[in-house]
Write an enzyme that holds these catalytic residues in place. Sequence first.
Site, PDB file in Angstrom:
ATOM      1  N   HIS A 137       0.870  -1.179   0.000  1.00 15.18           N
ATOM      2  CA  HIS A 137       0.000   0.000   0.000  1.00 15.18           C
ATOM      3  C   HIS A 137       0.912   1.236   0.000  1.00 15.18           C
ATOM      4  O   HIS A 137       2.025   1.190   0.540  1.00 15.18           O
ATOM      5  CB  HIS A 137      -0.837  -0.035   1.283  1.00 15.18           C
ATOM      6  CG  HIS A 137      -1.914   0.983   1.375  1.00 15.18           C
ATOM      7  ND1 HIS A 137      -1.668   2.280   1.764  1.00 15.18           N
ATOM      8  CD2 HIS A 137      -3.250   0.903   1.166  1.00 15.18           C
ATOM      9  CE1 HIS A 137      -2.821   2.944   1.785  1.00 15.18           C
ATOM     10  NE2 HIS A 137      -3.794   2.138   1.425  1.00 15.18           N
ATOM     11  N   ASP A 214       2.818  -4.725   8.028  1.00 20.34           N
ATOM     12  CA  ASP A 214       1.617  -3.907   7.917  1.00 20.34           C
ATOM     13  C   ASP A 214       0.430  -4.875   7.964  1.00 20.34           C
ATOM     14  O   ASP A 214       0.147  -5.578   6.990  1.00 20.34           O
ATOM     15  CB  ASP A 214       1.688  -3.131   6.593  1.00 20.34           C
ATOM     16  CG  ASP A 214       0.346  -2.541   6.178  1.00 20.34           C
ATOM     17  OD1 ASP A 214      -0.661  -2.749   6.881  1.00 20.34           O
ATOM     18  OD2 ASP A 214       0.307  -1.883   5.122  1.00 20.34           O
ATOM     19  N   GLN A 217      -4.767  -5.354   6.762  1.00 21.40           N
ATOM     20  CA  GLN A 217      -5.760  -6.259   6.158  1.00 21.40           C
ATOM     21  C   GLN A 217      -5.759  -7.636   6.802  1.00 21.40           C
ATOM     22  O   GLN A 217      -6.543  -8.496   6.406  1.00 21.40           O
ATOM     23  CB  GLN A 217      -5.484  -6.407   4.654  1.00 21.40           C
ATOM     24  CG  GLN A 217      -5.630  -5.134   3.867  1.00 21.40           C
ATOM     25  CD  GLN A 217      -7.067  -4.626   3.831  1.00 21.40           C
ATOM     26  OE1 GLN A 217      -8.021  -5.372   4.060  1.00 21.40           O
ATOM     27  NE2 GLN A 217      -7.236  -3.348   3.549  1.00 21.40           N
ATOM     28  N   LYS A 240     -10.798  -0.859  10.077  1.00 23.41           N
ATOM     29  CA  LYS A 240     -10.922  -2.059   9.235  1.00 23.41           C
ATOM     30  C   LYS A 240     -11.259  -3.272  10.086  1.00 23.41           C
ATOM     31  O   LYS A 240     -11.387  -4.377   9.578  1.00 23.41           O
ATOM     32  CB  LYS A 240      -9.627  -2.300   8.472  1.00 23.41           C
ATOM     33  CG  LYS A 240      -9.319  -1.198   7.460  1.00 23.41           C
ATOM     34  CD  LYS A 240      -8.075  -1.544   6.691  1.00 23.41           C
ATOM     35  CE  LYS A 240      -7.440  -0.346   6.041  1.00 23.41           C
ATOM     36  NZ  LYS A 240      -8.157   0.124   4.862  1.00 23.41           N
ATOM     37  N   CYS A 379      -4.626   2.455  -3.750  1.00 29.70           N
ATOM     38  CA  CYS A 379      -3.370   2.918  -3.142  1.00 29.70           C
ATOM     39  C   CYS A 379      -2.254   1.898  -3.330  1.00 29.70           C
ATOM     40  O   CYS A 379      -1.438   1.677  -2.420  1.00 29.70           O
ATOM     41  CB  CYS A 379      -3.550   3.248  -1.657  1.00 29.70           C
ATOM     42  SG  CYS A 379      -4.690   4.582  -1.361  1.00 29.70           S
TER      43      CYS A 379
HETATM   44  N1  PMP Z   1      -1.911  -0.864   4.561  1.00 27.60           N
HETATM   45  C1  PMP Z   1      -2.866  -1.597   3.968  1.00 27.60           C
HETATM   46  C2  PMP Z   1      -2.536  -2.966   3.487  1.00 27.60           C
HETATM   47  C3  PMP Z   1      -4.141  -1.059   3.816  1.00 27.60           C
HETATM   48  O1  PMP Z   1      -5.103  -1.775   3.230  1.00 27.60           O
HETATM   49  C4  PMP Z   1      -4.408   0.246   4.287  1.00 27.60           C
HETATM   50  C5  PMP Z   1      -5.772   0.888   4.107  1.00 27.60           C
HETATM   51  N2  PMP Z   1      -6.348   0.692   2.868  1.00 27.60           N
HETATM   52  C6  PMP Z   1      -3.377   0.946   4.903  1.00 27.60           C
HETATM   53  C7  PMP Z   1      -2.152   0.356   5.037  1.00 27.60           C
HETATM   54  C8  PMP Z   1      -3.584   2.325   5.448  1.00 27.60           C
HETATM   55  O2  PMP Z   1      -4.472   2.274   6.510  1.00 27.60           O
HETATM   56  P1  PMP Z   1      -5.042   3.636   7.145  1.00 27.60           P
HETATM   57  O3  PMP Z   1      -5.569   4.424   6.005  1.00 27.60           O
HETATM   58  O4  PMP Z   1      -6.104   3.142   8.072  1.00 27.60           O
HETATM   59  O5  PMP Z   1      -3.925   4.291   7.845  1.00 27.60           O
END
Ligand code: PMP
Length: 421
Positions: A137, A214, A217, A240, A379
Amino acid sequence: MPHTVIEKPLARSSAPYDVAAVREDFPVLRREVHGKPLIYLDNAATSQTPRQVIEVFSDYYSRYNANIHRGLHTLADEATAAFEGTRHRVKAFLNAEDARQVIFTRGTTEAINLVVQSWGRSQLAAGDEVLISMLEHHSNIVPWQLLAAERGFTIKVIPVDEQGALDMVAYRELLGERTRLVAVNHVSNAFGTINPVKEMAALAHQHGALMLVDGAQAAPHQLVDVQAIDADFYAFSGHKVYGPTGVGVLYGKQALLEAMPPWQGGGEMIKAVSFDSGTTFADIPHKFEAGTPAIAEVIALGRALEWVESIGVESIGAWEHRLLEHATQAVSQVEGLRILGTAPHKAGVLSFIVDGAHSQDIGLLIDQLGVAIRTGHHCAQPLLHHFGVDATCRASFAAYNTLEEVDAFVAALNRVIGMVR
Ligand code: PMP
């Protein structure tokens, strides 16, 4: 007393999966969109919120809204106890060794930025290498790029195979004596690939490198055990995992966190401040929590994790896997549809493109039929460009989705494709 977030989870986990009962907890699932029942399949972006979590906000602001840690009055004590209760719940949720290893942030993005700005800024210099992957991401790419531009270290990228699984042979080859840290997601938000983070951490450690995972997910869908993974850092987001926006977590190994400098200064993170002799900093976790945190959100996160545990995160993951298999099977019959991300180990994310139909058009039209999916680059632009596309459609599943919703989604998809082709 405010709701205490460290009470024992309810014993719902051994019963067969009762999706109807799960749905009862989510008021939003009763609403209609464009006159149609809502089918919410954008869970990888944000999951919906059960009433138990929503109620935390009215309870908190009606009964014990107060700033934490510094009050000597009843409301402050209650708010502090509930806030710190979440820390203990997160410790148990991640199987951390100690609650002090749990740092509250605004989300995964801020958790990663904390590591970059504190550990990275104090440790990385020209000649060092940070390994990330093609599946990342942007929040696990851009913070490293920003610091690399200043400090001159190198970012190397672990490639993926055609199924969207990490190339582990390439990973082993990329690891070397210059590697200082490996930062990968546990589960890819764009493709759903589940990465072998435990194996990757072991390899990173053999080379003296740290491992940041990270888990944005992963935390909503599978048991996370930071000790079993041997992760040095692990991050996830509240919104999430059936919790609120504005809150997330960074877990870190204790010795690392203790050695790292603060990254933001302000109230709450100090031992003593003086113009003459300088400032000394609080112990972890407070050293990394400058300013008034998102108190209600943190308390609500504890309630969300309690809700997840009451169902059982493994039961949720198994149910979502059923939904994914059903959906994968059903969309495979759609003419001209191609799934991106077909790795053998996948979480409940289905990314696809359709010949002759723009993803954006599909997303807009299917919304008219009450179905919420996500379209775009998720993203993860480097990954999508690697696969030769700018955008995909993505359906992602959560605890409350049903097999009937999957069928309705595929029927709606067929209708929409008929309209745009
Ligand atoms: N890493 C991953 C794998 C994600 O899916 C996301 C959110 N789509 C993020 C990081 C960022 O999370 P946040 O916007 O809640 O900070």
